[in-house]
Motif scaffolding. Structure first.
Motif, PDB file in Angstrom:
ATOM      1  N   GLY A 188      -2.044  26.281  -1.680  1.00 53.76           N
ATOM      2  CA  GLY A 188      -1.936  27.497  -0.880  1.00 53.76           C
ATOM      3  C   GLY A 188      -0.908  27.420   0.234  1.00 53.76           C
ATOM      4  N   VAL A 189      -0.427  26.226   0.556  1.00 55.90           N
ATOM      5  CA  VAL A 189       0.608  26.068   1.583  1.00 55.90           C
ATOM      6  C   VAL A 189       1.963  26.254   0.910  1.00 55.90           C
ATOM      7  CG1 VAL A 189       1.675  24.482   3.233  1.00 55.90           C
ATOM      8  CG2 VAL A 189      -0.815  24.497   2.947  1.00 55.90           C
ATOM      9  N   LEU A 190       2.789  27.132   1.472  1.00 56.42           N
ATOM     10  CA  LEU A 190       4.112  27.383   0.913  1.00 56.42           C
ATOM     11  C   LEU A 190       4.954  26.108   0.943  1.00 56.42           C
ATOM     12  CD1 LEU A 190       4.965  30.867   2.454  1.00 56.42           C
ATOM     13  CD2 LEU A 190       4.088  30.352   0.166  1.00 56.42           C
ATOM     14  N   ASP A 191       5.741  25.912  -0.111  1.00 59.96           N
ATOM     15  CA  ASP A 191       6.561  24.711  -0.255  1.00 59.96           C
ATOM     16  C   ASP A 191       8.012  25.115  -0.521  1.00 59.96           C
ATOM     17  OD1 ASP A 191       7.681  22.263  -0.810  1.00 59.96           O
ATOM     18  OD2 ASP A 191       6.336  21.765  -2.459  1.00 59.96           O
ATOM     19  N   PRO A 192       8.777  25.429   0.549  1.00 59.10           N
ATOM     20  CA  PRO A 192      10.159  25.865   0.343  1.00 59.10           C
ATOM     21  C   PRO A 192      11.036  24.808  -0.320  1.00 59.10           C
ATOM     22  CG  PRO A 192       9.660  25.690   2.694  1.00 59.10           C
ATOM     23  CD  PRO A 192       8.386  25.455   1.940  1.00 59.10           C
ATOM     24  N   GLN A 193      10.804  23.533  -0.052  1.00 62.07           N
ATOM     25  CA  GLN A 193      11.596  22.479  -0.710  1.00 62.07           C
ATOM     26  C   GLN A 193      11.283  22.440  -2.198  1.00 62.07           C
ATOM     27  OE1 GLN A 193      10.682  19.117   2.032  1.00 62.07           O
ATOM     28  NE2 GLN A 193      12.889  18.764   1.864  1.00 62.07           N
ATOM     29  N   GLY A 194      10.030  22.588  -2.543  1.00 61.98           N
ATOM     30  CA  GLY A 194       9.646  22.633  -3.948  1.00 61.98           C
ATOM     31  C   GLY A 194      10.299  23.805  -4.666  1.00 61.98           C
ATOM     32  N   LYS A 195      10.326  24.961  -3.994  1.00 63.13           N
ATOM     33  CA  LYS A 195      10.967  26.148  -4.580  1.00 63.13           C
ATOM     34  C   LYS A 195      12.461  25.911  -4.775  1.00 63.13           C
ATOM     35  CE  LYS A 195       7.428  28.924  -4.834  1.00 63.13           C
ATOM     36  NZ  LYS A 195       6.721  28.956  -6.095  1.00 63.13           N
ATOM     37  N   ILE A 242      -2.128  20.853   6.975  1.00 64.52           N
ATOM     38  CA  ILE A 242      -1.446  21.384   5.786  1.00 64.52           C
ATOM     39  C   ILE A 242      -1.253  20.364   4.668  1.00 64.52           C
ATOM     40  CG2 ILE A 242      -0.236  23.173   7.092  1.00 64.52           C
ATOM     41  CD1 ILE A 242       2.294  21.356   6.904  1.00 64.52           C
ATOM     42  N   GLU A 243      -1.622  19.095   4.904  1.00 66.87           N
ATOM     43  CA  GLU A 243      -1.347  18.064   3.907  1.00 66.87           C
ATOM     44  C   GLU A 243      -2.613  17.297   3.507  1.00 66.87           C
ATOM     45  OE1 GLU A 243       3.200  16.698   4.908  1.00 66.87           O
ATOM     46  OE2 GLU A 243       1.617  15.865   6.175  1.00 66.87           O
ATOM     47  N   ASN A 244      -2.584  16.798   2.274  1.00 65.15           N
ATOM     48  CA  ASN A 244      -3.576  15.854   1.760  1.00 65.15           C
ATOM     49  C   ASN A 244      -2.893  14.505   1.622  1.00 65.15           C
ATOM     50  OD1 ASN A 244      -5.701  17.762   1.295  1.00 65.15           O
ATOM     51  ND2 ASN A 244      -4.610  18.430  -0.539  1.00 65.15           N
ATOM     52  N   THR A 282       0.856  -1.178   0.000  1.00 62.63           N
ATOM     53  CA  THR A 282       0.000   0.000   0.000  1.00 62.63           C
ATOM     54  C   THR A 282       0.891   1.227   0.000  1.00 62.63           C
ATOM     55  OG1 THR A 282      -1.701  -1.180   1.231  1.00 62.63           O
ATOM     56  CG2 THR A 282      -1.825   1.212   1.255  1.00 62.63           C
ATOM     57  N   ARG A 283       0.567   2.168  -0.854  1.00 62.50           N
ATOM     58  CA  ARG A 283       1.332   3.412  -0.936  1.00 62.50           C
ATOM     59  C   ARG A 283       0.455   4.570  -0.489  1.00 62.50           C
ATOM     60  NH1 ARG A 283       2.318   0.366  -5.246  1.00 62.50           N
ATOM     61  NH2 ARG A 283       4.439  -0.393  -5.508  1.00 62.50           N
ATOM     62  N   ILE A 284       1.050   5.430   0.310  1.00 57.38           N
ATOM     63  CA  ILE A 284       0.374   6.643   0.760  1.00 57.38           C
ATOM     64  C   ILE A 284       1.138   7.813   0.161  1.00 57.38           C
ATOM     65  CG2 ILE A 284      -0.446   7.977   2.742  1.00 57.38           C
ATOM     66  CD1 ILE A 284      -1.442   5.016   2.718  1.00 57.38           C
ATOM     67  N   HIS A 285       0.473   8.587  -0.676  1.00 53.68           N
ATOM     68  CA  HIS A 285       1.063   9.785  -1.266  1.00 53.68           C
ATOM     69  C   HIS A 285       0.596  10.976  -0.430  1.00 53.68           C
ATOM     70  CE1 HIS A 285       2.270   7.652  -4.952  1.00 53.68           C
ATOM     71  NE2 HIS A 285       1.153   6.969  -4.764  1.00 53.68           N
ATOM     72  N   VAL A 286       1.552  11.690   0.161  1.00 51.72           N
ATOM     73  CA  VAL A 286       1.232  12.838   1.000  1.00 51.72           C
ATOM     74  C   VAL A 286       1.757  14.087   0.305  1.00 51.72           C
ATOM     75  CG1 VAL A 286       1.505  13.889   3.281  1.00 51.72           C
ATOM     76  CG2 VAL A 286       1.426  11.395   3.067  1.00 51.72           C
ATOM     77  N   THR A 287       0.873  15.060   0.097  1.00 53.01           N
ATOM     78  CA  THR A 287       1.250  16.307  -0.570  1.00 53.01           C
ATOM     79  C   THR A 287       0.715  17.488   0.228  1.00 53.01           C
ATOM     80  OG1 THR A 287      -0.744  16.174  -1.938  1.00 53.01           O
ATOM     81  CG2 THR A 287       1.291  15.296  -2.888  1.00 53.01           C
ATOM     82  N   LEU A 288       1.369  18.622   0.036  1.00 54.13           N
ATOM     83  CA  LEU A 288       0.899  19.838   0.688  1.00 54.13           C
ATOM     84  C   LEU A 288      -0.394  20.311   0.038  1.00 54.13           C
ATOM     85  CD1 LEU A 288       4.272  21.762   1.047  1.00 54.13           C
ATOM     86  CD2 LEU A 288       2.908  20.787   2.897  1.00 54.13           C
ATOM     87  N   LYS A 289      -1.277  20.863   0.843  1.00 54.34           N
ATOM     88  CA  LYS A 289      -2.515  21.418   0.318  1.00 54.34           C
ATOM     89  C   LYS A 289      -2.197  22.645  -0.527  1.00 54.34           C
ATOM     90  CE  LYS A 289      -5.540  19.822   3.989  1.00 54.34           C
ATOM     91  NZ  LYS A 289      -6.544  20.184   5.005  1.00 54.34           N
ATOM     92  N   ARG A 328       6.134  20.958  -6.627  1.00 52.22           N
ATOM     93  CA  ARG A 328       5.558  20.705  -5.307  1.00 52.22           C
ATOM     94  C   ARG A 328       6.159  19.388  -4.828  1.00 52.22           C
ATOM     95  NH1 ARG A 328       2.977  24.569  -2.703  1.00 52.22           N
ATOM     96  NH2 ARG A 328       1.351  23.225  -1.900  1.00 52.22           N
ATOM     97  N   GLN A 329       6.795  19.421  -3.690  1.00 49.85           N
ATOM     98  CA  GLN A 329       7.472  18.250  -3.154  1.00 49.85           C
ATOM     99  C   GLN A 329       6.548  17.582  -2.141  1.00 49.85           C
ATOM    100  OE1 GLN A 329       9.113  17.900   0.165  1.00 49.85           O
ATOM    101  NE2 GLN A 329       9.927  15.926  -0.430  1.00 49.85           N
ATOM    102  N   GLY A 330       6.526  16.261  -2.140  1.00 43.57           N
ATOM    103  CA  GLY A 330       5.716  15.518  -1.191  1.00 43.57           C
ATOM    104  C   GLY A 330       6.490  14.333  -0.664  1.00 43.57           C
ATOM    105  N   LYS A 331       5.754  13.376  -0.123  1.00 40.40           N
ATOM    106  CA  LYS A 331       6.418  12.172   0.370  1.00 40.40           C
ATOM    107  C   LYS A 331       5.580  10.946   0.005  1.00 40.40           C
ATOM    108  CE  LYS A 331       4.582  13.081   4.978  1.00 40.40           C
ATOM    109  NZ  LYS A 331       4.904  13.481   6.329  1.00 40.40           N
ATOM    110  N   LEU A 332       6.270   9.835  -0.130  1.00 40.27           N
ATOM    111  CA  LEU A 332       5.651   8.558  -0.435  1.00 40.27           C
ATOM    112  C   LEU A 332       5.968   7.615   0.713  1.00 40.27           C
ATOM    113  CD1 LEU A 332       4.343   6.431  -2.326  1.00 40.27           C
ATOM    114  CD2 LEU A 332       6.623   6.081  -3.284  1.00 40.27           C
TER     115      LEU A 332
END
Length: 81
Positions: free
Chosen positions: A12-19, A68-70, A3-10, A37-41
């Motif tokens: 409107g939430v600033l993403d300094p790692q993505g920048k 802050i995350e979906n 099972t994989r869980i993809h977690v991403t910022l909502k 936009r950076q997230g985690k798996l």
């Protein structure tokens, strides 16, 4: 069951790692990247008895910061033997 869980910022939430990734890609000469936009798996190996509701509870209580995350759950049923 994998099972994989993809977690991403909502939105409107600033993403300094993505920048930072976006800036690095531009610095390396990659063009056409409009935004990053950076997230985690998170990968879980779960017993067949674990329900979708159980997985959602794991996400809401620990794996994702619901402020802050979906999250999105992806179950791989093809491995069932």
């Amino acid at each position: 069951m994998k099972t994989r869980i993809h977690v991403t910022l909502k939105n409107g939430v600033l993403d300094p790692q993505g920048k930072a990734i976006h800036h690095a890609l531009e610095s390396l000469g990659f063009e056409g990247v409009n935004d990053v936009r950076q997230g985690k798996l998170i990968e879980l190996d779960l017993d067949e008895s674990v329900t979708d509701e159980d997985i959602e509870a794991m996400c809401r209580k620990l794996l994702a910061n619901m402020v802050i995350e979906n999250f999105e759950i992806e179950r791989d049923h093809s491995e069932a033997a």
